[in-house]
Design an enzyme around this catalytic site. Sequence first.
Site, PDB file in Angstrom:
ATOM      1  N   ASP A 104       0.830  -1.196   0.000  1.00 45.95           N
ATOM      2  CA  ASP A 104       0.000   0.000   0.000  1.00 45.95           C
ATOM      3  C   ASP A 104       0.875   1.261   0.000  1.00 45.95           C
ATOM      4  OD1 ASP A 104      -1.247  -2.291   1.178  1.00 45.95           O
ATOM      5  OD2 ASP A 104      -2.839  -1.043   1.983  1.00 45.95           O
ATOM      6  N   HIS A 143      -1.001   4.536  -0.652  1.00 46.71           N
ATOM      7  CA  HIS A 143      -2.009   5.485  -0.166  1.00 46.71           C
ATOM      8  C   HIS A 143      -1.695   6.955  -0.453  1.00 46.71           C
ATOM      9  CE1 HIS A 143      -4.947   2.877   1.629  1.00 46.71           C
ATOM     10  NE2 HIS A 143      -4.010   2.184   2.252  1.00 46.71           N
ATOM     11  N   ASP A 178      -3.966  -0.282  -3.515  1.00 48.02           N
ATOM     12  CA  ASP A 178      -4.156   0.847  -2.597  1.00 48.02           C
ATOM     13  C   ASP A 178      -3.202   2.001  -2.933  1.00 48.02           C
ATOM     14  OD1 ASP A 178      -6.193  -0.492  -1.386  1.00 48.02           O
ATOM     15  OD2 ASP A 178      -5.379  -0.378   0.644  1.00 48.02           O
ATOM     16  N   ASP A 230      -6.456   7.291  -1.658  1.00 51.03           N
ATOM     17  CA  ASP A 230      -7.125   7.456  -0.357  1.00 51.03           C
ATOM     18  C   ASP A 230      -6.127   7.745   0.758  1.00 51.03           C
ATOM     19  OD1 ASP A 230      -9.738   7.258  -1.181  1.00 51.03           O
ATOM     20  OD2 ASP A 230      -9.920   5.122  -0.752  1.00 51.03           O
ATOM     21  N   ARG A 231      -6.616   8.480   1.755  1.00 49.26           N
ATOM     22  CA  ARG A 231      -5.883   8.867   2.962  1.00 49.26           C
ATOM     23  C   ARG A 231      -4.783   9.889   2.665  1.00 49.26           C
ATOM     24  NH1 ARG A 231      -7.494   5.884   7.359  1.00 49.26           N
ATOM     25  NH2 ARG A 231      -8.337   3.808   6.986  1.00 49.26           N
ATOM     26  N   ASN A 240      -8.314  -2.880  -2.303  1.00 49.97           N
ATOM     27  CA  ASN A 240      -9.711  -2.638  -1.921  1.00 49.97           C
ATOM     28  C   ASN A 240     -10.070  -1.151  -1.986  1.00 49.97           C
ATOM     29  OD1 ASN A 240      -7.972  -2.462   0.535  1.00 49.97           O
ATOM     30  ND2 ASN A 240      -9.889  -1.877   1.523  1.00 49.97           N
ATOM     31  N   HIS A 241      -9.078  -0.261  -1.910  1.00 51.50           N
ATOM     32  CA  HIS A 241      -9.374   1.170  -1.980  1.00 51.50           C
ATOM     33  C   HIS A 241      -9.580   1.655  -3.411  1.00 51.50           C
ATOM     34  CE1 HIS A 241      -9.154   2.911   2.120  1.00 51.50           C
ATOM     35  NE2 HIS A 241      -8.584   1.740   2.361  1.00 51.50           N
ATOM     36  N   HIS A 272      -3.630  -8.222  -3.093  1.00 50.07           N
ATOM     37  CA  HIS A 272      -3.773  -7.203  -2.057  1.00 50.07           C
ATOM     38  C   HIS A 272      -4.194  -7.802  -0.720  1.00 50.07           C
ATOM     39  CE1 HIS A 272      -4.248  -3.244  -0.375  1.00 50.07           C
ATOM     40  NE2 HIS A 272      -5.445  -3.578   0.059  1.00 50.07           N
ATOM     41  N   ARG A 321     -14.237  -7.401   9.168  1.00 56.02           N
ATOM     42  CA  ARG A 321     -14.406  -6.422   8.094  1.00 56.02           C
ATOM     43  C   ARG A 321     -15.799  -6.475   7.485  1.00 56.02           C
ATOM     44  NH1 ARG A 321      -9.495  -4.075   6.194  1.00 56.02           N
ATOM     45  NH2 ARG A 321      -7.605  -5.227   6.704  1.00 56.02           N
ATOM     46  N   HIS A 377      -2.524  -4.733   2.418  1.00 53.22           N
ATOM     47  CA  HIS A 377      -3.869  -4.539   2.991  1.00 53.22           C
ATOM     48  C   HIS A 377      -3.912  -4.114   4.449  1.00 53.22           C
ATOM     49  CE1 HIS A 377      -8.160  -4.847   2.981  1.00 53.22           C
ATOM     50  NE2 HIS A 377      -8.256  -6.015   3.558  1.00 53.22           N
TER      51      HIS A 377
END
Length: 468
Positions: free
Chosen positions: A142, A144, A171, A174-175, A203-204, A257, A336, A363
Amino acid sequence: MFSQPDSTESTPLPPPESAETDVSAGEPPSSTSSSLASAASPSLSDGTKTPSPNLSPNRPQIPITWPDGGILTLDWVTNLMSTFDWSSRNLRPAEFPTVLPVEVFDAIVLTASKILHKEPNCVSIEPEKEGGVGSSVVVVGDVHGQLHDVLFLLNETGLPSENRFFVFNGDYVDRGAWGLETFLLLLAWKVLLPERVFLLRGNHESKYCTSVYGFEREVLAKYGDNSKGKHVYRKCLGCFEGLPLASIIAGCVYTAHGGVFRNIPATPSKRAKGKKNRKVIVSSESVPLSLGSLEELSKARRTVLNPPWEGPNLIPGDVLWSDPSMKPGLSPNKERGIGLLWGPDYTEDFLKKFSLKLIIRSHEGPDAREKRPGLGGMDEGYTIDHVVPSGKLITVFSAPDYPQFQATEERYKNKGAYIVLKSPNFDTPIFRSFEATIPRPKVNPYYNFEEVIDSDEELDLTLMVQSS
């Protein structure tokens, strides 16, 4: 609520490092911190100082233009790296179209999407055959939207090349504040070297996550909360649909992921009494869980961005959202609300079933791991979660000092990491940990990190369905 990220009236969050520069109000940083070329050098896990990316601190020639004939060159992509670094430190988010016009954005995404959509769900990477003797594969977790750490990572490992392959485990957005630049930069590398750079989905990379964790707001802040900004966001979602789900490297390393996935049993369709042509979906929890096959993975519908995760859509949900456990067994991931939990016994089964030596997944950052008893923390950017007779399960996370906006006492001072796999066997991971690149420009967050749930907590499935 939080203020608009590109507002000159907004009050920026306290900087996580004193050396950060503030572009949230459009003020240029001081000359001593104008680019990564003058940034403090991150350290590797052995404490050795490494040079920062050799990116020019001078104003680049903007706007970026798409090359004649649409053929990218190494100079074009490395110039994109330098330009994105410079603009992140000197321009307000709303000025981004002066750097990358929508027409150039469209060209990058369209060209990359055509390549991605042709790739199988599980890409097969044979570095020894395609890259020759002495090839290596870098596996990245990730990131991000932490652009400056990605720039450092690419410089530290060496740029993608004929004998240096990259697998990014999802990923990208995001963030962080620079998800758009990060994703576009990696797409450019994919276009330049489609057989050397592989971008998997996280997943993002979904409508639900990007609407909650900041990427949608980031895009609208940069291209406008209007038809132009919505066009850019929609095109990104379309590109996400083309990202493959997994890879197998040199026939012995599986990367994805989240992780493993279930078998989808053939169940007869039941029809509701008196309801013509209406099928009743048999609950997946009513059927004992078992591991799926690579053939099933190849047939999964990866274009599904959000739930309902049922029928053939269960496999993408598993691949993107599942987590390992220290408890034996295979069960629904109730923590989750999506995907699976699997124990060491199923890691062994998976490796043995497909003649593999390693599973490398991502992840889980430090926030997720501190809530998972029995599993290692993410202080160094990676953990070895299962060691079984056939091999190992590894988690790698490549976003150091995460999450970048959480400038509070609870902020994690974790290192990021990447994994290098070398010829001839590619089954012995070499771990490289690194610290966050500083100074990191200070901008306002694109999501309310104080109120939004952690992505490792049970999700609002109703909202997910509404977002799809």
